[in-house]
Design a protein around this motif. Structure first.
Motif, PDB file in Angstrom:
ATOM      1  N   UNK A 163      34.543  30.774  44.472  1.00  0.00           N
ATOM      2  CA  UNK A 163      34.041  30.524  45.827  1.00  0.00           C
ATOM      3  C   UNK A 163      33.086  31.640  46.253  1.00  0.00           C
ATOM      4  N   UNK A 164      33.518  32.888  46.037  1.00  0.00           N
ATOM      5  CA  UNK A 164      32.678  34.025  46.441  1.00  0.00           C
ATOM      6  C   UNK A 164      31.333  33.994  45.729  1.00  0.00           C
ATOM      7  N   UNK A 168      29.809  31.355  44.489  1.00  0.00           N
ATOM      8  CA  UNK A 168      29.015  30.239  45.019  1.00  0.00           C
ATOM      9  C   UNK A 168      28.281  30.641  46.288  1.00  0.00           C
ATOM     10  N   UNK A 169      29.026  31.283  47.187  1.00  0.00           N
ATOM     11  CA  UNK A 169      28.417  31.695  48.455  1.00  0.00           C
ATOM     12  C   UNK A 169      27.290  32.686  48.187  1.00  0.00           C
ATOM     13  N   UNK A 170      27.553  33.616  47.294  1.00  0.00           N
ATOM     14  CA  UNK A 170      26.550  34.637  46.991  1.00  0.00           C
ATOM     15  C   UNK A 170      25.281  34.006  46.426  1.00  0.00           C
ATOM     16  N   UNK A 174      24.263  30.998  46.853  1.00  0.00           N
ATOM     17  CA  UNK A 174      23.581  30.238  47.891  1.00  0.00           C
ATOM     18  C   UNK A 174      22.742  31.168  48.770  1.00  0.00           C
ATOM     19  N   UNK A 175      23.330  32.324  49.103  1.00  0.00           N
ATOM     20  CA  UNK A 175      22.610  33.275  49.944  1.00  0.00           C
ATOM     21  C   UNK A 175      21.333  33.753  49.261  1.00  0.00           C
ATOM     22  N   UNK A 218      37.732  30.712  52.996  1.00  0.00           N
ATOM     23  CA  UNK A 218      36.381  31.067  52.552  1.00  0.00           C
ATOM     24  C   UNK A 218      35.608  29.810  52.173  1.00  0.00           C
ATOM     25  N   UNK A 219      36.287  28.929  51.440  1.00  0.00           N
ATOM     26  CA  UNK A 219      35.631  27.706  50.971  1.00  0.00           C
ATOM     27  C   UNK A 219      35.157  26.859  52.144  1.00  0.00           C
ATOM     28  N   UNK A 228      32.367  28.518  54.535  1.00  0.00           N
ATOM     29  CA  UNK A 228      31.347  29.265  53.781  1.00  0.00           C
ATOM     30  C   UNK A 228      29.978  29.323  54.462  1.00  0.00           C
ATOM     31  N   UNK A 233      31.803  34.721  56.948  1.00  0.00           N
ATOM     32  CA  UNK A 233      31.923  34.663  55.490  1.00  0.00           C
ATOM     33  C   UNK A 233      30.680  35.259  54.844  1.00  0.00           C
ATOM     34  N   UNK A 260      30.564  38.362  52.256  1.00  0.00           N
ATOM     35  CA  UNK A 260      30.016  38.296  50.904  1.00  0.00           C
ATOM     36  C   UNK A 260      28.922  39.346  50.726  1.00  0.00           C
ATOM     37  N   UNK A 261      28.116  39.526  51.762  1.00  0.00           N
ATOM     38  CA  UNK A 261      27.022  40.513  51.675  1.00  0.00           C
ATOM     39  C   UNK A 261      27.569  41.918  51.515  1.00  0.00           C
TER      40      UNK A 261
END
Lengths: 68, 248, 154
Positions: free
Chosen positions: A44-45, A47-49, A51-52, B229-230, B233, B238, B242-243
């Motif tokens: 999940x982490x 995926x988010x990264x 996407x960013x 988180x999912x 997102x 979130x 992540x950053x």
């Protein structure tokens, strides 16, 4: 201590196969559960990264287009 | 109370709270597991009838008990989630289901490995074993249903309804050995009577039950955080999280 | 509570209530079929609630306690016969040809599966041991022997 020696302990009074099978499969299932949970979180982490970063690249590309 | 609870209904706060609680559960799990398993396997005396095969009790009973405890928790969460439309409660249902399923599987498997030498059969279709198998199927149904929908709001609601439907199975499992003639024996530990197990065998069993309970807590909290988180997102918190992780 | 929430609460509660009612009735109707075994008394006298008696030739399970002194082993083969009793007047003889489980002994609870051969005897193809929920070390078991540690299964 219920056993006199280590080999006694392994033998489990003649029930070694069943006792160690039960304990072994249980431990393996618990480890599988932990692994699955950790991998899911990492996925999940990531995926988010990703996407960013994609959004960042798109933004940068747009900016370049506008500056031309 | 509502004023105090309200901030935790927000995803970000629940994420932080779950993260704060998790290490405490973990700190309780690891030593109790080691002490319990060593005590149960090596130091508890052998049973007068079943010899050393009875040591399977130290995973069988905790797993079975906590599989049912996990389900009760899920049922309460599902009820709250459906009535108050609290998405966090639905996420808790989704987080607990796989843990409960694994516990149920462990209870069934260790039961089979215990039944073979003692009863003479891996499996018997008696009321206790069958209702426990149904519990595993219900757990798998909940997991499958939750994953079948890509719309997680719908998925959460469907899984919650199924959880409430399956809750009827809990009293059946518990009372099956009382209501019907079964091969499975009655309960060893009950709330109202003195346990029918010698004290030196009971203590490691209680330690293992405690260990399975706290591990259930760890896993639910961990998976609940992933679930959050999912589903959140695209929210700012979130992204920020992540950053920060990416930089560090 | 706002009306929409109240409605959801009502729907959820009626869902649970309806399902438990349906399940309860089903289980009530199935009651005698869910029982794993007949007790010896039930084979002779019929089930407690319904009075249903098994017929000769019927496949069934019988559960009871092995009567002390009734175990007869054939010296040349695995054939064995023993009597099962319960806490009522029932007594049924079981014939079996095979390996008995480790827990099999006189005074032990047993569930045998087979066909009813005559009014009070069963030809078993499977013998399972039923143990109780008491666990104790051998020394303790010796100390309480003669007390109530050998419960009849019922």
């Amino acid at each position: 201590m219920a056993f006199t020696s280590f080999s006694d302990f392994i033998a489990m009074g003649g029930y070694s196969f069943y006792v160690w099978l039960a304990y072994g499969v249980s431990i393996v299932s618990v480890i599988a559960l932990i692994t699955h949970s950790v991998l899911t979180r990492k996925k999940i982490l990531k995926q988010v990264e990703q996407r960013l970063q994609r959004e960042k690249r798109i933004k940068a590309a747009n900016n370049r287009e506008h500056s031309l | 109370m509502w004023k105090w609870l309200h901030p935790y209904a927000k995803a970000e706060h629940s994420y932080a709270l779950a993260g704060k609680l998790m290490p405490w559960f973990l700190v309780l799990t690891i030593p109790s597991f080691i002490i319990g398993i060593v005590w149960g396997l090596a130091f508890a005396p052998a049973d007068y009838q079943q010899g050393d095969s009875f040591r399977i009790i130290y995973i069988h009973v905790p797993a079975a008990m906590m599989a049912m405890a996990a389900y009760s928790t899920m049922a309460i969460a599902a009820f709250i989630g459906l009535v108050w439309q609290l998405r966090l409660a639905e996420m808790a249902v989704a987080a607990a289901a796989p843990v409960g399923a694994i516990y149920t599987f462990i209870a069934l498997f260790t039961g089979a490995a215990w039944g073979k030498p003692m009863w003479g059969a891996w499996w018997v279709w008696d009321a206790r074993l069958t209702s426990e198998l149904i519990l595993l199927f219900v757990y798998m149904g909940i997991i499958a249903l939750y994953n079948a929908f890509s719309d997680k709001v719908l998925a959460g609601r469907a899984a919650s309804i199924l959880t409430l439907v399956g809750v009827i199975n809990l009293p059946i499992i518990h009372f099956s050995v009382v209501w019907w003639n079964t091969l499975h024996q009655g309960a060893t530990i009950t709330k109202f009577e003195q346990p029918s197990i010698a004290t030196e065998m009971l203590i490691p069993l209680l330690i293992m039950i405690f260990s399975f309970a706290t591990f259930l807590g760890v896993m639910i909290l961990y998976r609940f955080r992933s679930e959050l988180l999912q589903r959140e997102q695209h929210r700012a918190w979130v992204i920020k999280l992540v950053q920060i992780k990416g930089r560090g | 509570m706002n009306p929409r929430r109240k409605k959801r609460l009502l729907i959820t509660c009626s869902l649970i209530f309806g399902l438990s009612l349906a399940m309860g009735l089903t289980l009530f109707a199935l009651q005698q079929n869910i029982d794993l075994f007949y007790t010896p008394n039930e084979i002779l006298e019929g089930k407690n609630e319904t009075g249903v008696k098994p017929e000769i030739g019927q496949r069934l399970r019988v559960g009871g306690m092995v009567l002390t002194g009734s175990v007869k082993r054939d010296p040349d083969s695995l054939k064995v016969s023993f009597d099962l009793v319960d806490n009522k007047a029932g007594q049924v003889t079981v014939y079996f040809d095979g390996i008995l489980p480790d827990l099999f002994r006189e005074g032990q609870g047993i569930v045998a599966q087979g066909t009813l051969k005559s009014k009070n005897s069963v030809d078993a193809f499977e013998v399972l041991a039923k143990h109780d929920e008491d666990y104790m070390p051998p020394e303790v078991a010796d100390a309480v022997k003669g007390m109530s540690n050998l419960k009849t299964e019922q």
